[in-house]
Structures are given as C-alpha cells and as structure tokens.
Write a protein that holds these residues in place. Structure first.
Motif, PDB file in Angstrom:
ATOM      1  N   GLY A 237      -5.417  11.335   6.751  1.00  0.00           N
ATOM      2  CA  GLY A 237      -6.705  12.035   6.818  1.00  0.00           C
ATOM      3  C   GLY A 237      -7.863  11.270   6.222  1.00  0.00           C
ATOM      4  O   GLY A 237      -8.923  11.842   5.941  1.00  0.00           O
ATOM      5  N   SER A 238      -7.675   9.960   6.027  1.00  0.00           N
ATOM      6  CA  SER A 238      -8.703   9.142   5.370  1.00  0.00           C
ATOM      7  C   SER A 238      -9.584   8.429   6.385  1.00  0.00           C
ATOM      8  O   SER A 238      -9.106   7.878   7.376  1.00  0.00           O
ATOM      9  CB  SER A 238      -8.041   8.106   4.460  1.00  0.00           C
ATOM     10  N   TYR A 239     -10.872   8.425   6.086  1.00  0.00           N
ATOM     11  CA  TYR A 239     -11.857   7.783   6.948  1.00  0.00           C
ATOM     12  C   TYR A 239     -12.791   6.918   6.105  1.00  0.00           C
ATOM     13  O   TYR A 239     -13.044   7.212   4.932  1.00  0.00           O
ATOM     14  CB  TYR A 239     -12.694   8.820   7.693  1.00  0.00           C
ATOM     15  N   TYR A 240     -13.292   5.846   6.719  1.00  0.00           N
ATOM     16  CA  TYR A 240     -14.316   5.001   6.114  1.00  0.00           C
ATOM     17  C   TYR A 240     -15.423   4.809   7.132  1.00  0.00           C
ATOM     18  O   TYR A 240     -15.171   4.353   8.248  1.00  0.00           O
ATOM     19  CB  TYR A 240     -13.743   3.647   5.703  1.00  0.00           C
ATOM     20  N   MET A 241     -16.636   5.185   6.744  1.00  0.00           N
ATOM     21  CA  MET A 241     -17.774   5.121   7.666  1.00  0.00           C
ATOM     22  C   MET A 241     -17.439   5.820   8.988  1.00  0.00           C
ATOM     23  O   MET A 241     -17.654   5.309  10.078  1.00  0.00           O
ATOM     24  CB  MET A 241     -18.191   3.670   7.932  1.00  0.00           C
ATOM     25  N   ASN A 242     -16.826   7.009   8.845  1.00  0.00           N
ATOM     26  CA  ASN A 242     -16.494   7.885   9.982  1.00  0.00           C
ATOM     27  C   ASN A 242     -15.413   7.314  10.899  1.00  0.00           C
ATOM     28  O   ASN A 242     -15.300   7.723  12.047  1.00  0.00           O
ATOM     29  CB  ASN A 242     -17.759   8.196  10.801  1.00  0.00           C
TER      30      ASN A 242
ATOM     31  N   GLY B   2     -18.289   4.575   0.662  1.00  0.00           N
ATOM     32  CA  GLY B   2     -18.445   5.223   1.962  1.00  0.00           C
ATOM     33  C   GLY B   2     -17.190   5.886   2.487  1.00  0.00           C
ATOM     34  O   GLY B   2     -17.174   6.368   3.626  1.00  0.00           O
ATOM     35  N   GLN B   3     -16.117   5.924   1.700  1.00  0.00           N
ATOM     36  CA  GLN B   3     -14.899   6.609   2.122  1.00  0.00           C
ATOM     37  C   GLN B   3     -15.128   8.121   2.107  1.00  0.00           C
ATOM     38  O   GLN B   3     -15.976   8.628   1.378  1.00  0.00           O
ATOM     39  CB  GLN B   3     -13.738   6.266   1.177  1.00  0.00           C
ATOM     40  N   ASN B   4     -14.345   8.837   2.923  1.00  0.00           N
ATOM     41  CA  ASN B   4     -14.488  10.295   2.923  1.00  0.00           C
ATOM     42  C   ASN B   4     -13.820  10.900   1.689  1.00  0.00           C
ATOM     43  O   ASN B   4     -13.106  10.224   0.934  1.00  0.00           O
ATOM     44  CB  ASN B   4     -13.943  10.903   4.219  1.00  0.00           C
TER      45      ASN B   4
ATOM     46  N   PRO C  51       0.814  -1.208   0.000  1.00  0.00           N
ATOM     47  CA  PRO C  51       0.000   0.000   0.000  1.00  0.00           C
ATOM     48  C   PRO C  51       0.850   1.260   0.000  1.00  0.00           C
ATOM     49  O   PRO C  51       1.947   1.279   0.551  1.00  0.00           O
ATOM     50  CB  PRO C  51      -0.790  -0.116   1.313  1.00  0.00           C
ATOM     51  N   ASP C  52       0.331   2.288  -0.645  1.00  0.00           N
ATOM     52  CA  ASP C  52       0.923   3.621  -0.536  1.00  0.00           C
ATOM     53  C   ASP C  52       0.262   4.275   0.673  1.00  0.00           C
ATOM     54  O   ASP C  52      -0.870   4.749   0.600  1.00  0.00           O
ATOM     55  CB  ASP C  52       0.652   4.416  -1.820  1.00  0.00           C
ATOM     56  N   ASN C  53       0.958   4.298   1.787  1.00  0.00           N
ATOM     57  CA  ASN C  53       0.347   4.759   3.029  1.00  0.00           C
ATOM     58  C   ASN C  53       0.028   6.249   3.024  1.00  0.00           C
ATOM     59  O   ASN C  53      -0.725   6.724   3.882  1.00  0.00           O
ATOM     60  CB  ASN C  53       1.246   4.401   4.213  1.00  0.00           C
ATOM     61  N   ARG C  54       0.544   7.004   2.054  1.00  0.00           N
ATOM     62  CA  ARG C  54       0.192   8.419   1.952  1.00  0.00           C
ATOM     63  C   ARG C  54      -1.289   8.599   1.630  1.00  0.00           C
ATOM     64  O   ARG C  54      -1.878   9.618   1.965  1.00  0.00           O
ATOM     65  CB  ARG C  54       1.051   9.085   0.873  1.00  0.00           C
TER      66      ARG C  54
ATOM     67  N   GLU D 230     -11.142   6.450  11.144  1.00  0.00           N
ATOM     68  CA  GLU D 230      -9.827   6.549  10.525  1.00  0.00           C
ATOM     69  C   GLU D 230      -9.337   5.159  10.136  1.00  0.00           C
ATOM     70  O   GLU D 230      -9.496   4.199  10.897  1.00  0.00           O
ATOM     71  CB  GLU D 230      -8.836   7.197  11.503  1.00  0.00           C
ATOM     72  N   ILE D 231      -8.755   5.040   8.949  1.00  0.00           N
ATOM     73  CA  ILE D 231      -8.417   3.720   8.427  1.00  0.00           C
ATOM     74  C   ILE D 231      -6.972   3.651   7.939  1.00  0.00           C
ATOM     75  O   ILE D 231      -6.302   4.662   7.743  1.00  0.00           O
ATOM     76  CB  ILE D 231      -9.349   3.328   7.249  1.00  0.00           C
ATOM     77  N   ASN D 232      -6.514   2.419   7.760  1.00  0.00           N
ATOM     78  CA  ASN D 232      -5.258   2.118   7.084  1.00  0.00           C
ATOM     79  C   ASN D 232      -5.418   0.729   6.474  1.00  0.00           C
ATOM     80  O   ASN D 232      -6.499   0.158   6.486  1.00  0.00           O
ATOM     81  CB  ASN D 232      -4.079   2.181   8.073  1.00  0.00           C
ATOM     82  N   THR D 233      -4.338   0.172   5.950  1.00  0.00           N
ATOM     83  CA  THR D 233      -4.357  -1.212   5.463  1.00  0.00           C
ATOM     84  C   THR D 233      -3.364  -2.020   6.281  1.00  0.00           C
ATOM     85  O   THR D 233      -2.152  -1.847   6.121  1.00  0.00           O
ATOM     86  CB  THR D 233      -4.016  -1.293   3.971  1.00  0.00           C
TER      87      THR D 233
END
Length: 272
Positions: free
Chosen positions: A169-174, A219-221, A162-165, A176-179
């Motif tokens: 500031g990324s959110y899914y269904m409100n 549903g991602q922001n 994954p490109d962690n950049r 904060e997320i990562n992989t």
C-alpha cells in the motif's frame, strides 16, 4: 588544541555530485557552512546553479554549478578540469549522485520479469558513474600530493535486504513502489568499492568512506511512512538535513584516522 576546529573545512574545495538533488543540496550547504568552497555537480545545470547561488548568498565561500553527465567518461574528465580551473586544488569529493530510471514500469518490475537492459541502465547510473568520478578525482588528488577525503553515498539496501511488508500500500509521488534488486546490488557495489579504494589510496593519504542513509521523508504516502517508521528504533523517517553531520565529519580532519568505513545514518534500522 581545539577539537571543534578539526571539523572546519575552511579553505578547502569540495565536489558534490548530484548536488542539486534532495539530499545533495543539503550536503552542499552543509559543507559550505563548515567553510568549504563547493562545486555543485549535476546533470540539471539550472538547478545546480540555483543551489550554488544560494550558497554564495548565505555563506562566505565560493560555489558554482557545473554540468556533468556522470555516465560519460569524457564528461567526467571535463568536469574535473573545470573544477580545477575554477577552484585550484580538490580536497573533498562527495561521490553522491544516483539516477532515476527512464522507465519506472521496468524499474519496479518483479525480479522474475526484470529486463537485463534496465538492470544495466541502473548499474551504469549508480555504480559505473561512481567508478568514473572516483577514478578521475582520485587521480587529481593523488597528483596534488596532499591527500584528500572521498565520501560515497550508498543505501541501507546495499547492506541489508528490504522488508517488503513496508511496501504494501506504499506510494511515492502517487506511484506504487518497491525496492528492486538492482538498487540493492548497485548500492552494495558502492560499499565494496569504498573498501577497495580505502586500501588502494591509503599510501597517498586519501581516505575513502561511505555514508549510508536510511529512509528520508520526501513525498511518500502516509502508509509508507507509518510502515517504515514501525521498523525504526527511533520511530520515524529521517529528515534530509540529518544526513549532513556524518558528511562533515568524514570530510574533515575530525575523522583523520577513519577510512574504509560505512556510517549508517538509519535511525537504528540495521541494529534490529
């Protein structure tokens, strides 16, 4: 000869695990639109029944929802028996299901702090379940003696890091997320399992391939969608229905000489 007719699934029966999910429901309807009868397999039987009912109302095929806990071998055995009793022969398996963690805090934890039990839980849901379903449906296909097509769903993070950049500031269904690494490891295992089974069952006329979806808008922001789209040559996230064409191709005789392959439906992400 009509080349278009090779895409027809008329008279065939397909099993779709995770058939009640965001992608799964589209996969079920896509197979039905190509003429297949569809067993909608999910742990959420109410939603599976809704998808099956929708198929029965819109397409001239037979569909039913069937409960299965894919992490339980006994449940998988009972599911396969139920499909055979309801539909007869099994021609197509879309080994599609993947699970959500029971503890999102643990699921999204940094690698250095990742809990072994969380790792085992996700591996069981994402890879062990693929093994169990492929084992028992593949056995049924082999006993039928008419071949078959198995398609397994992986992820772009099963073939690339994954490109962690993207996740700043990324959110899914409100949330904060990562992989997490376990997601990549489990999905990479799906690709490897596909290649193994493709060679193992080739003599039986059973083809085994992988579909690897890119990021699907669900549903991602706006920050995530913008960051992700900037990494995609086509400049946007996918829509769920854009995954269906590859499935119909791999399920049908249009791909009769295709096995052991991984089709990346990723908007070009893996080309960069």
């Amino acid at each position: 000869m009509s080349y278009f007719d090779k895409f027809s699934l008329q008279g065939k029966t397909a099993i779709v695990t995770g058939g009640a999910g965001i992608l799964g429901s589209h996969f079920c309807k896509g197979l039905a639109s190509a003429g297949a009868n569809v067993a909608v397999i999910d742990i959420n039987i109410e939603r599976a029944n809704e998808v099956a009912s929708d198929i029965n109302n819109k397409y001239h095929v037979k569909s039913t929802g069937i409960y299965c806990d894919l992490t339980s071998e006994q449940s998988v055995i009972e599911m396969v028996a139920a499909v055979k009793a309801e539909f007869g022969q099994i021609h197509i398996l879309h080994n599609n299901a993947a699970g959500k963690s029971s503890n999102l805090e643990a699921f999204f934890a940094p690698f250095e702090e990742y809990d072994l039990e969380q790792w085992k839980e996700i591996m069981s849901t994402n890879l062990d379940s693929m093994f169990l379903v492929a084992k028992h449906v593949g056995k049924a296909m082999k006993e039928q003696g008419i071949g078959g097509s198995i398609i397994q769903t992986a992820s772009i993070y099963g073939v690339m890091g994954p490109d962690n950049r993207i996740y700043e500031g990324s959110y899914y269904m409100n949330r904060e997320i990562n992989t997490p690494a376990i997601y990549s490891a489990s999905k990479g295992g799906v690709v490897a399992l596909t290649k193994y089974l493709a060679t193992y069952w080739a003599k039986d006329g059973i083809r085994v391939n992988t579909i690897t979806p890119g990021g699907v808008e669900s549903g991602q922001n706006e920050t995530f969608k913008k960051n992700y789209s900037n990494r995609i040559p086509l400049g946007r996230m996918a829509q769920a229905e854009e995954m269906v064409g590859a499935l119909i191709y791999l399920a049908s005789d249009a791909s009769s000489y295709v096995t052991g392959q991984n089709i990346l439906v990723d908007g070009g992400l893996s080309a960069w």
